[in-house]
Scaffold this motif. Structure first.
Motif, mmCIF file in Angstrom:
data_model
loop_
_atom_site.group_PDB
_atom_site.id
_atom_site.type_symbol
_atom_site.label_atom_id
_atom_site.label_comp_id
_atom_site.label_asym_id
_atom_site.label_seq_id
_atom_site.Cartn_x
_atom_site.Cartn_y
_atom_site.Cartn_z
ATOM 1 N N LEU A 1 -2.948 -5.415 -6.741
ATOM 2 C CA LEU A 1 -2.303 -5.231 -5.446
ATOM 3 C C LEU A 1 -2.473 -3.800 -4.956
ATOM 4 C CD1 LEU A 1 -0.520 -6.425 -3.162
ATOM 5 C CD2 LEU A 1 1.426 -5.440 -4.383
ATOM 6 N N ASN A 2 -2.229 -2.844 -5.830
ATOM 7 C CA ASN A 2 -2.354 -1.438 -5.458
ATOM 8 C C ASN A 2 -3.763 -1.129 -4.948
ATOM 9 O OD1 ASN A 2 -1.020 1.112 -5.201
ATOM 10 N ND2 ASN A 2 -2.192 1.829 -6.958
ATOM 11 N N ALA A 3 -4.770 -1.640 -5.627
ATOM 12 C CA ALA A 3 -6.158 -1.422 -5.206
ATOM 13 C C ALA A 3 -6.461 -2.160 -3.902
ATOM 14 C CB ALA A 3 -7.118 -1.862 -6.306
ATOM 15 N N LEU A 4 -5.974 -3.373 -3.786
ATOM 16 C CA LEU A 4 -6.229 -4.197 -2.606
ATOM 17 C C LEU A 4 -5.664 -3.571 -1.335
ATOM 18 C CD1 LEU A 4 -7.275 -6.968 -1.561
ATOM 19 C CD2 LEU A 4 -4.990 -7.865 -2.059
ATOM 20 N N LEU A 5 -4.485 -2.970 -1.436
ATOM 21 C CA LEU A 5 -3.813 -2.422 -0.260
ATOM 22 C C LEU A 5 -4.132 -0.956 0.010
ATOM 23 C CD1 LEU A 5 -0.275 -4.066 -0.568
ATOM 24 C CD2 LEU A 5 -2.399 -5.018 0.379
ATOM 25 N N GLN A 6 -4.980 -0.370 -0.838
ATOM 26 C CA GLN A 6 -5.358 1.037 -0.683
ATOM 27 C C GLN A 6 -5.848 1.316 0.729
ATOM 28 O OE1 GLN A 6 -4.855 3.092 -3.370
ATOM 29 N NE2 GLN A 6 -5.191 4.740 -1.935
ATOM 30 N N ASP A 7 -5.303 2.351 1.344
ATOM 31 C CA ASP A 7 -5.701 2.806 2.675
ATOM 32 C C ASP A 7 -5.343 1.849 3.808
ATOM 33 O OD1 ASP A 7 -6.765 5.169 1.582
ATOM 34 O OD2 ASP A 7 -8.682 4.175 1.197
ATOM 35 N N GLU A 8 -4.504 0.865 3.555
ATOM 36 C CA GLU A 8 -4.046 -0.033 4.622
ATOM 37 C C GLU A 8 -2.529 0.025 4.691
ATOM 38 O OE1 GLU A 8 -3.738 -1.736 7.697
ATOM 39 O OE2 GLU A 8 -5.808 -2.012 7.017
ATOM 40 N N THR A 9 -1.979 0.236 5.879
ATOM 41 C CA THR A 9 -0.524 0.323 6.024
ATOM 42 C C THR A 9 0.046 -0.745 6.955
ATOM 43 O OG1 THR A 9 -0.750 1.931 7.812
ATOM 44 C CG2 THR A 9 -0.462 2.810 5.569
ATOM 45 N N ASP A 10 -0.807 -1.600 7.538
ATOM 46 C CA ASP A 10 -0.310 -2.648 8.416
ATOM 47 C C ASP A 10 0.447 -3.691 7.602
ATOM 48 O OD1 ASP A 10 -0.556 -3.988 11.246
ATOM 49 O OD2 ASP A 10 -0.902 -5.554 9.736
ATOM 50 N N ILE B 1 5.307 -1.763 -5.172
ATOM 51 C CA ILE B 1 3.952 -1.331 -4.823
ATOM 52 C C ILE B 1 3.654 -1.694 -3.368
ATOM 53 C CG2 ILE B 1 1.479 -1.745 -5.260
ATOM 54 C CD1 ILE B 1 2.366 -2.150 -8.272
ATOM 55 N N PHE B 2 4.028 -2.898 -2.971
ATOM 56 C CA PHE B 2 3.828 -3.340 -1.597
ATOM 57 C C PHE B 2 4.493 -2.375 -0.608
ATOM 58 C CE2 PHE B 2 5.516 -5.546 2.095
ATOM 59 C CZ PHE B 2 4.355 -6.060 2.652
ATOM 60 N N ILE B 3 5.728 -1.985 -0.896
ATOM 61 C CA ILE B 3 6.489 -1.095 -0.015
ATOM 62 C C ILE B 3 5.778 0.239 0.199
ATOM 63 C CG2 ILE B 3 8.617 0.289 0.103
ATOM 64 C CD1 ILE B 3 10.036 -2.125 -1.231
ATOM 65 N N LYS B 4 5.128 0.743 -0.842
ATOM 66 C CA LYS B 4 4.418 2.022 -0.737
ATOM 67 C C LYS B 4 3.237 1.946 0.236
ATOM 68 C CE LYS B 4 5.595 3.376 -5.426
ATOM 69 N NZ LYS B 4 5.105 3.568 -6.782
ATOM 70 N N HIS B 5 2.785 0.735 0.557
ATOM 71 C CA HIS B 5 1.594 0.563 1.388
ATOM 72 C C HIS B 5 1.898 0.081 2.796
ATOM 73 C CE1 HIS B 5 -1.419 1.331 -1.712
ATOM 74 N NE2 HIS B 5 -0.613 0.724 -2.550
ATOM 75 N N ILE B 6 3.154 0.199 3.235
ATOM 76 C CA ILE B 6 3.464 -0.191 4.622
ATOM 77 C C ILE B 6 4.086 0.985 5.363
ATOM 78 C CG2 ILE B 6 3.680 -2.650 4.159
ATOM 79 C CD1 ILE B 6 6.722 -2.307 4.146
ATOM 80 N N ASP B 7 3.906 0.979 6.666
ATOM 81 C CA ASP B 7 4.496 2.025 7.513
ATOM 82 C C ASP B 7 5.980 1.799 7.667
ATOM 83 O OD1 ASP B 7 2.225 3.508 7.997
ATOM 84 O OD2 ASP B 7 1.671 2.338 9.748
#
Length: 152
Positions: free
Chosen positions: A12-21, A146-152
């Protein structure tokens, strides 16, 4: 029965890298869990809508689902309003269970809050009784972190 695979959180961490939508990340997170978990029949998100004070269906994998859930109602609404994971071995014994899919027998819901602001819930259903372990709950709580870290 297989528990949550050890690598799913790293994936998940790798998949969401650099995406915040948030919607894009919910869609990929649901897809990742759908292909990574065995013995599930639904996995997805309900997003909090503050205007209507309800959880509204978000990206998911599985059969059609209920679209609106009030905080405090059903497993999703309970987890959301109590700000705690809710693991149900037999949904038919959960008072107020909302039956979107008659095949579902057990459920795990993890609330999602970022900096104390409500985002929604991660919901996973299974067609077998007592599918989710304490270990699954812990790993999926980390998944949400982890999901939370990748959203605005």
């Amino acid at each position: 029965m297989q528990n949550v695979p050890d690598l799913v959180n790293q994936q998940l961490n790798a998949l969401l890298q650099d995406e915040t939508d948030m919607v894009a990340n919910m869609a990929n997170a649901a897809a990742l869990l759908n292909v990574s978990l065995d013995q599930i029949n639904w996995v997805g998100f309900y997003r909090y809508n503050s205007e209507n004070n309800e959880l509204i269906l978000g990206p998911f994998q599985g059969n059609v689902a209920c679209m609106h859930i009030k905080p405090g109602n059903g497993v999703c609404g309970t987890a959301f309003s109590e700000k705690r994971a809710v693991r149900v071995a037999d949904v038919h014994k959960f008072a107020g269970h909302i039956a979107c899919d008659a095949a579902s027998k057990s459920e795990l819901v993890i609330p999602i809050y970022k900096e104390n602001q409500p985002i929604g819930v991660l919901d996973i259903d299974s067609p077998i009784l007592d599918r989710f372990s304490e270990k699954d709950e812990a790993k999926l709580s980390q998944f949400v972190d982890i999901f939370i870290k990748h959203i605005d």
